[in-house]
Design a protein around this motif. Structure first.
Motif, PDB file in Angstrom:
ATOM      1  N   HIS A  46       0.782  -1.232  -0.061  1.00  0.00           N
ATOM      2  CA  HIS A  46      -0.041   0.102  -0.032  1.00  0.00           C
ATOM      3  C   HIS A  46       0.792   1.303   0.130  1.00  0.00           C
ATOM      4  O   HIS A  46       0.569   2.382  -0.659  1.00  0.00           O
ATOM      5  CB  HIS A  46      -0.954   0.152   1.184  1.00  0.00           C
ATOM      6  CG  HIS A  46      -1.963  -0.890   1.052  1.00  0.00           C
ATOM      7  ND1 HIS A  46      -3.156  -0.938   0.103  1.00  0.00           N
ATOM      8  CD2 HIS A  46      -2.320  -2.041   1.786  1.00  0.00           C
ATOM      9  CE1 HIS A  46      -3.967  -1.903   0.312  1.00  0.00           C
ATOM     10  NE2 HIS A  46      -3.451  -2.750   1.352  1.00  0.00           N
ATOM     11  N   GLU A  47       2.034   1.157   0.731  1.00  0.00           N
ATOM     12  CA  GLU A  47       2.888   2.584   0.848  1.00  0.00           C
ATOM     13  C   GLU A  47       3.432   2.719  -0.565  1.00  0.00           C
ATOM     14  O   GLU A  47       3.705   3.910  -1.084  1.00  0.00           O
ATOM     15  CB  GLU A  47       4.109   2.184   1.908  1.00  0.00           C
ATOM     16  CG  GLU A  47       3.438   2.083   3.254  1.00  0.00           C
ATOM     17  CD  GLU A  47       4.578   1.362   4.266  1.00  0.00           C
ATOM     18  OE1 GLU A  47       4.442   1.740   5.431  1.00  0.00           O
ATOM     19  OE2 GLU A  47       5.444   0.786   3.705  1.00  0.00           O
ATOM     20  N   LEU A  48       3.990   1.781  -1.285  1.00  0.00           N
ATOM     21  CA  LEU A  48       4.667   1.809  -2.551  1.00  0.00           C
ATOM     22  C   LEU A  48       3.546   2.125  -3.508  1.00  0.00           C
ATOM     23  O   LEU A  48       3.701   3.104  -4.436  1.00  0.00           O
ATOM     24  CB  LEU A  48       5.292   0.385  -3.056  1.00  0.00           C
ATOM     25  CG  LEU A  48       5.891   0.591  -4.322  1.00  0.00           C
ATOM     26  CD1 LEU A  48       6.749   1.793  -4.248  1.00  0.00           C
ATOM     27  CD2 LEU A  48       6.556  -1.013  -4.734  1.00  0.00           C
ATOM     28  N   SER A  49       2.263   1.660  -3.524  1.00  0.00           N
ATOM     29  CA  SER A  49       1.064   2.070  -4.353  1.00  0.00           C
ATOM     30  C   SER A  49       0.932   3.687  -4.136  1.00  0.00           C
ATOM     31  O   SER A  49       0.778   4.134  -5.261  1.00  0.00           O
ATOM     32  CB  SER A  49      -0.095   1.208  -4.051  1.00  0.00           C
ATOM     33  OG  SER A  49       0.592  -0.039  -4.620  1.00  0.00           O
ATOM     34  N   ALA A  50       0.930   3.933  -2.931  1.00  0.00           N
ATOM     35  CA  ALA A  50       0.688   5.390  -2.952  1.00  0.00           C
ATOM     36  C   ALA A  50       1.768   6.313  -3.397  1.00  0.00           C
ATOM     37  O   ALA A  50       1.195   7.359  -4.072  1.00  0.00           O
ATOM     38  CB  ALA A  50       0.514   5.616  -1.181  1.00  0.00           C
ATOM     39  N   ALA A  51       2.847   5.958  -3.126  1.00  0.00           N
ATOM     40  CA  ALA A  51       3.999   6.727  -3.521  1.00  0.00           C
ATOM     41  C   ALA A  51       4.183   6.881  -5.283  1.00  0.00           C
ATOM     42  O   ALA A  51       4.371   7.736  -5.946  1.00  0.00           O
ATOM     43  CB  ALA A  51       5.449   6.123  -3.018  1.00  0.00           C
ATOM     44  N   ALA A  52       3.996   5.579  -5.886  1.00  0.00           N
ATOM     45  CA  ALA A  52       3.844   5.407  -7.217  1.00  0.00           C
ATOM     46  C   ALA A  52       2.826   5.984  -7.819  1.00  0.00           C
ATOM     47  O   ALA A  52       2.868   6.326  -9.105  1.00  0.00           O
ATOM     48  CB  ALA A  52       3.843   3.845  -7.610  1.00  0.00           C
TER      49      ALA A  52
END
Length: 181
Positions: A46-52
């Protein structure tokens, strides 16, 4: 666990809140530790998706890409503070329990892998190169984001955290990258 903390996340409390039987829990997960491993995987995703997912304007530079990713992560942090607090709590708890110590290592390997992907994608999208090895820079990025996350969880000052992340990105890019020739 996001709401009440790691200690409150017993298997009995989890199944009670989910409205399921303990047997159903153990059909899905062999143990609470297995659930925690899955939790780490999902939250990091979820963190990576939010950043990407952050919008980056056409022709943006490396700093713009990283600032957009930081802003996306910060929006995630504002939406899911309990999940991020749980991740910090889980890491610290795991370090005290020899049986769970591999979970903390897995968590930070996942963070570093996500940061590595982010840095590689930003460089590829902008034609920039990193002066130092990307895994080393990814570890630095994880340390920066960890500090910003902890500070935000304490003071909930989004504007100050955004300013710190913007400044960190500027320094990070100036010190560690160059445009491809």
């Amino acid at each position: 666990m996001s709401r009440d903390g790691l200690a409150a996340g017993t298997t009995r409390a989890i199944v009670a809140e989910a409205g399921m039987s303990l047997a159903s829990f153990h059909y899905a997960f062999a143990s609470r530790d297995e659930l925690l491993r899955e939790l780490v995987h999902r939250v990091v995703g979820h963190e990576l998706s939010a950043a990407a997912a952050a919008e980056v304007p056409e022709g943006a530079g490396l700093a713009d890409c990283l600032r957009a990713a930081a802003a996306g992560y910060l929006q995630h942090l504002e939406r899911e503070p309990g999940a991020e607090q749980l991740m910090l709590e889980l890491a610290l708890h795991s370090l005290r329990d020899p049986a769970l110590r591999p979970l903390a290592r897995q968590q930070y390997r996942a963070y570093t892998a996500a940061a590595t992907r982010l840095l590689e994608q930003a460089a590829a999208a902008t034609g920039a190169t990193w002066r130092r090895p990307v895994p080393e820079l990814a570890r630095l990025l994880v340390a920066l984001v960890d500090g910003a996350t902890t500070t935000w969880l304490v003071d909930r000052d989004t504007a100050a955290t955004q300013a710190v992340l913007d400044a960190a990105v500027g320094l990070f890019v100036a010190e560690h990258s160059e445009l491809a020739r």
